[in-house]
Scaffold this motif. Sequence first.
Motif, PDB file in Angstrom:
ATOM      1  N   ASP A  48      11.935 -23.368   8.814  1.00  0.00           N
ATOM      2  CA  ASP A  48      10.698 -22.690   9.195  1.00  0.00           C
ATOM      3  C   ASP A  48      10.126 -21.807   8.093  1.00  0.00           C
ATOM      4  O   ASP A  48       8.898 -21.652   7.984  1.00  0.00           O
ATOM      5  CB  ASP A  48      10.930 -21.825  10.447  1.00  0.00           C
ATOM      6  CG  ASP A  48      11.113 -22.665  11.698  1.00  0.00           C
ATOM      7  OD1 ASP A  48      10.795 -23.877  11.663  1.00  0.00           O
ATOM      8  OD2 ASP A  48      11.574 -22.112  12.716  1.00  0.00           O
ATOM      9  N   ASP A  49      10.988 -21.200   7.280  1.00  0.00           N
ATOM     10  CA  ASP A  49      10.483 -20.288   6.251  1.00  0.00           C
ATOM     11  C   ASP A  49      10.292 -20.957   4.896  1.00  0.00           C
ATOM     12  O   ASP A  49       9.962 -20.285   3.908  1.00  0.00           O
ATOM     13  CB  ASP A  49      11.401 -19.077   6.109  1.00  0.00           C
ATOM     14  CG  ASP A  49      12.820 -19.460   5.688  1.00  0.00           C
ATOM     15  OD1 ASP A  49      13.116 -20.680   5.617  1.00  0.00           O
ATOM     16  OD2 ASP A  49      13.630 -18.553   5.440  1.00  0.00           O
ATOM     17  N   ALA A  50      10.482 -22.266   4.841  1.00  0.00           N
ATOM     18  CA  ALA A  50      10.278 -22.993   3.582  1.00  0.00           C
ATOM     19  C   ALA A  50       8.812 -23.380   3.437  1.00  0.00           C
ATOM     20  O   ALA A  50       8.116 -23.612   4.428  1.00  0.00           O
ATOM     21  CB  ALA A  50      11.160 -24.235   3.532  1.00  0.00           C
ATOM     22  N   ILE A  51       8.351 -23.458   2.207  1.00  0.00           N
ATOM     23  CA  ILE A  51       6.974 -23.856   1.927  1.00  0.00           C
ATOM     24  C   ILE A  51       7.018 -25.184   1.182  1.00  0.00           C
ATOM     25  O   ILE A  51       7.505 -25.239   0.048  1.00  0.00           O
ATOM     26  CB  ILE A  51       6.249 -22.800   1.083  1.00  0.00           C
ATOM     27  CG1 ILE A  51       6.209 -21.462   1.814  1.00  0.00           C
ATOM     28  CG2 ILE A  51       4.827 -23.266   0.751  1.00  0.00           C
ATOM     29  CD1 ILE A  51       5.618 -20.335   0.992  1.00  0.00           C
ATOM     30  N   PRO A  52       6.540 -26.274   1.800  1.00  0.00           N
ATOM     31  CA  PRO A  52       6.552 -27.572   1.107  1.00  0.00           C
ATOM     32  C   PRO A  52       5.828 -27.490  -0.230  1.00  0.00           C
ATOM     33  O   PRO A  52       4.773 -26.865  -0.354  1.00  0.00           O
ATOM     34  CB  PRO A  52       5.823 -28.494   2.095  1.00  0.00           C
ATOM     35  CG  PRO A  52       6.058 -27.872   3.432  1.00  0.00           C
ATOM     36  CD  PRO A  52       6.031 -26.397   3.177  1.00  0.00           C
ATOM     37  N   ARG A  53       6.404 -28.119  -1.221  1.00  0.00           N
ATOM     38  CA  ARG A  53       5.894 -28.041  -2.586  1.00  0.00           C
ATOM     39  C   ARG A  53       4.537 -28.751  -2.735  1.00  0.00           C
ATOM     40  O   ARG A  53       3.627 -28.242  -3.389  1.00  0.00           O
ATOM     41  CB  ARG A  53       6.917 -28.659  -3.541  1.00  0.00           C
ATOM     42  CG  ARG A  53       6.508 -28.687  -5.003  1.00  0.00           C
ATOM     43  CD  ARG A  53       7.649 -29.173  -5.879  1.00  0.00           C
ATOM     44  NE  ARG A  53       8.138 -30.480  -5.466  1.00  0.00           N
ATOM     45  CZ  ARG A  53       9.332 -30.677  -4.875  1.00  0.00           C
ATOM     46  NH1 ARG A  53      10.127 -29.663  -4.633  1.00  0.00           N
ATOM     47  NH2 ARG A  53       9.726 -31.891  -4.532  1.00  0.00           N
ATOM     48  N   ASP A  54       4.396 -29.923  -2.148  1.00  0.00           N
ATOM     49  CA  ASP A  54       3.195 -30.723  -2.359  1.00  0.00           C
ATOM     50  C   ASP A  54       2.061 -30.266  -1.437  1.00  0.00           C
ATOM     51  O   ASP A  54       2.255 -30.155  -0.223  1.00  0.00           O
ATOM     52  CB  ASP A  54       3.485 -32.202  -2.091  1.00  0.00           C
ATOM     53  CG  ASP A  54       4.509 -32.773  -3.056  1.00  0.00           C
ATOM     54  OD1 ASP A  54       4.587 -32.266  -4.190  1.00  0.00           O
ATOM     55  OD2 ASP A  54       5.221 -33.713  -2.671  1.00  0.00           O
ATOM     56  N   PRO A  55       0.861 -30.022  -2.002  1.00  0.00           N
ATOM     57  CA  PRO A  55      -0.269 -29.626  -1.152  1.00  0.00           C
ATOM     58  C   PRO A  55      -0.604 -30.649  -0.082  1.00  0.00           C
ATOM     59  O   PRO A  55      -1.041 -30.287   1.015  1.00  0.00           O
ATOM     60  CB  PRO A  55      -1.427 -29.470  -2.147  1.00  0.00           C
ATOM     61  CG  PRO A  55      -0.766 -29.248  -3.470  1.00  0.00           C
ATOM     62  CD  PRO A  55       0.520 -30.017  -3.429  1.00  0.00           C
ATOM     63  N   GLU A  56      -0.404 -31.929  -0.396  1.00  0.00           N
ATOM     64  CA  GLU A  56      -0.687 -32.971   0.593  1.00  0.00           C
ATOM     65  C   GLU A  56       0.144 -32.771   1.856  1.00  0.00           C
ATOM     66  O   GLU A  56      -0.328 -33.039   2.972  1.00  0.00           O
ATOM     67  CB  GLU A  56      -0.402 -34.359   0.004  1.00  0.00           C
ATOM     68  CG  GLU A  56      -1.371 -34.815  -1.062  1.00  0.00           C
ATOM     69  CD  GLU A  56      -1.020 -34.322  -2.460  1.00  0.00           C
ATOM     70  OE1 GLU A  56      -1.614 -34.813  -3.426  1.00  0.00           O
ATOM     71  OE2 GLU A  56      -0.136 -33.445  -2.599  1.00  0.00           O
ATOM     72  N   VAL A  57       1.383 -32.307   1.675  1.00  0.00           N
ATOM     73  CA  VAL A  57       2.261 -32.041   2.815  1.00  0.00           C
ATOM     74  C   VAL A  57       1.924 -30.690   3.429  1.00  0.00           C
ATOM     75  O   VAL A  57       1.715 -30.563   4.646  1.00  0.00           O
ATOM     76  CB  VAL A  57       3.742 -32.070   2.374  1.00  0.00           C
ATOM     77  CG1 VAL A  57       4.658 -31.714   3.538  1.00  0.00           C
ATOM     78  CG2 VAL A  57       4.091 -33.434   1.796  1.00  0.00           C
ATOM     79  N   PRO A 112       0.927 -32.530   9.889  1.00  0.00           N
ATOM     80  CA  PRO A 112       1.022 -31.634  11.056  1.00  0.00           C
ATOM     81  C   PRO A 112       2.333 -30.857  11.054  1.00  0.00           C
ATOM     82  O   PRO A 112       3.404 -31.405  10.763  1.00  0.00           O
ATOM     83  CB  PRO A 112       0.948 -32.599  12.248  1.00  0.00           C
ATOM     84  CG  PRO A 112       1.354 -33.934  11.702  1.00  0.00           C
ATOM     85  CD  PRO A 112       0.902 -33.954  10.278  1.00  0.00           C
ATOM     86  N   ALA A 113       2.261 -29.571  11.391  1.00  0.00           N
ATOM     87  CA  ALA A 113       3.450 -28.716  11.399  1.00  0.00           C
ATOM     88  C   ALA A 113       4.521 -29.257  12.325  1.00  0.00           C
ATOM     89  O   ALA A 113       5.722 -29.141  12.043  1.00  0.00           O
ATOM     90  CB  ALA A 113       3.057 -27.299  11.805  1.00  0.00           C
ATOM     91  N   MET A 114       4.105 -29.875  13.439  1.00  0.00           N
ATOM     92  CA  MET A 114       5.063 -30.412  14.400  1.00  0.00           C
ATOM     93  C   MET A 114       5.950 -31.482  13.782  1.00  0.00           C
ATOM     94  O   MET A 114       7.077 -31.705  14.221  1.00  0.00           O
ATOM     95  CB  MET A 114       4.311 -30.978  15.603  1.00  0.00           C
ATOM     96  CG  MET A 114       5.193 -31.467  16.737  1.00  0.00           C
ATOM     97  SD  MET A 114       4.171 -32.001  18.149  1.00  0.00           S
ATOM     98  CE  MET A 114       5.466 -32.574  19.266  1.00  0.00           C
ATOM     99  N   ALA A 115       5.425 -32.163  12.743  1.00  0.00           N
ATOM    100  CA  ALA A 115       6.188 -33.221  12.084  1.00  0.00           C
ATOM    101  C   ALA A 115       6.993 -32.710  10.901  1.00  0.00           C
ATOM    102  O   ALA A 115       7.748 -33.482  10.296  1.00  0.00           O
ATOM    103  CB  ALA A 115       5.242 -34.323  11.605  1.00  0.00           C
ATOM    104  N   LEU A 116       6.856 -31.417  10.567  1.00  0.00           N
ATOM    105  CA  LEU A 116       7.513 -30.882   9.377  1.00  0.00           C
ATOM    106  C   LEU A 116       8.672 -29.948   9.696  1.00  0.00           C
ATOM    107  O   LEU A 116       9.774 -30.110   9.156  1.00  0.00           O
ATOM    108  CB  LEU A 116       6.491 -30.122   8.515  1.00  0.00           C
ATOM    109  CG  LEU A 116       5.397 -30.923   7.834  1.00  0.00           C
ATOM    110  CD1 LEU A 116       4.458 -29.974   7.090  1.00  0.00           C
ATOM    111  CD2 LEU A 116       5.985 -31.950   6.885  1.00  0.00           C
ATOM    112  N   TYR A 117       8.429 -28.952  10.548  1.00  0.00           N
ATOM    113  CA  TYR A 117       9.349 -27.821  10.651  1.00  0.00           C
ATOM    114  C   TYR A 117      10.362 -28.016  11.777  1.00  0.00           C
ATOM    115  O   TYR A 117      10.018 -28.380  12.900  1.00  0.00           O
ATOM    116  CB  TYR A 117       8.566 -26.529  10.843  1.00  0.00           C
ATOM    117  CG  TYR A 117       7.671 -26.247   9.655  1.00  0.00           C
ATOM    118  CD1 TYR A 117       8.211 -25.773   8.468  1.00  0.00           C
ATOM    119  CD2 TYR A 117       6.310 -26.515   9.708  1.00  0.00           C
ATOM    120  CE1 TYR A 117       7.405 -25.551   7.358  1.00  0.00           C
ATOM    121  CE2 TYR A 117       5.497 -26.283   8.606  1.00  0.00           C
ATOM    122  CZ  TYR A 117       6.053 -25.810   7.435  1.00  0.00           C
ATOM    123  OH  TYR A 117       5.263 -25.602   6.339  1.00  0.00           O
ATOM    124  N   GLY A 118      11.636 -27.739  11.434  1.00  0.00           N
ATOM    125  CA  GLY A 118      12.729 -28.010  12.354  1.00  0.00           C
ATOM    126  C   GLY A 118      13.607 -26.819  12.666  1.00  0.00           C
ATOM    127  O   GLY A 118      14.820 -26.966  12.817  1.00  0.00           O
TER     128      GLY A 118
END
Length: 303
Positions: free
Chosen positions: A217-226, A231-237
């Motif tokens: 949850d506290d990580a910031i994806p490196r790529d702007p496309e991500v 969608p956040a629902m598909a990223l954060y676990g």
Amino acid sequence: MPHTPSSPQPSSSPSPEPVALLSELRDSAVERLARAGVPSPDVDGELLLGHVTGLGRGELQAAFITGRRADADAATALESLLERRAAREPLQHILGVAWFRSLELRVGPGVFVPRPETEGVVQIAIDALRQVPTPEPVAVDLGTGSGAIALAMATEVPNARVHAVEASVDAFIWARENFAAVDASNARLVFDDMGRALPELDGTVDVVISNPPYVPDDAIPRDPEVRLFDPAMALYGGPDGLDLVRSLERTAHRLLREGGLLVIEHGELQGADIRSILTERGWRAAATHVDLTLRDRTTTAVR
């Protein structure tokens, strides 16, 4: 007899005048995308140019050699698309499609864009399905998103019965469109929560596969496309990124037959933690596999 002039015919709109060599537009597009930090400016530039001209990449290469020019409408359209891509909007959103193995899938806002590394993850599931001795092996894709994994399994293992589960309304709409377009009669799409889905299949499934949200949850994806468009629902676990892994483990344990295989895609630093979770829960032969870049990408275990 005097000559009677014919009635004037309505003039058709003139075709747009050619304004620039296609090769010049390509070079300018590549330079602009490179300045914006786009990872593959040459590929993206040519795909966008092909999109506005209706030419495939092979046709474009021939057009570059023959000195073919683009008209003003194509040049204007390309400028608009380059502006969006330079702002790091995903190429797949701009084109409206993503390519995954042999599939061309519709994607856009609200659904996770399938990635090339997932093609290797699904290969593990496909290989396992092909080795099942029964005439109709059964597979489940939990959190199907665009439907990429489920439809790849269904089209490449046509004797399998594939069930795909999705709980996001936005993603489900894209998946439903892709299921209709691919029209794989052996694939079924279900709108449901991962935890309670498909009770009628309990204890009968041969392969369960998932690419769950696994970013902490506290990580910031490196790529702007991500970071900006997926969608956040598909990223954060969850705090460690593994909340959904724990949930799908419970569902997979319920669905799989004895000896069935669980296949999980994850981040490159999560393999050991996932193996520990699975082993503590009684799974056998937990193992982590690398992708083509030699990064840990997939963990499997046997029910």
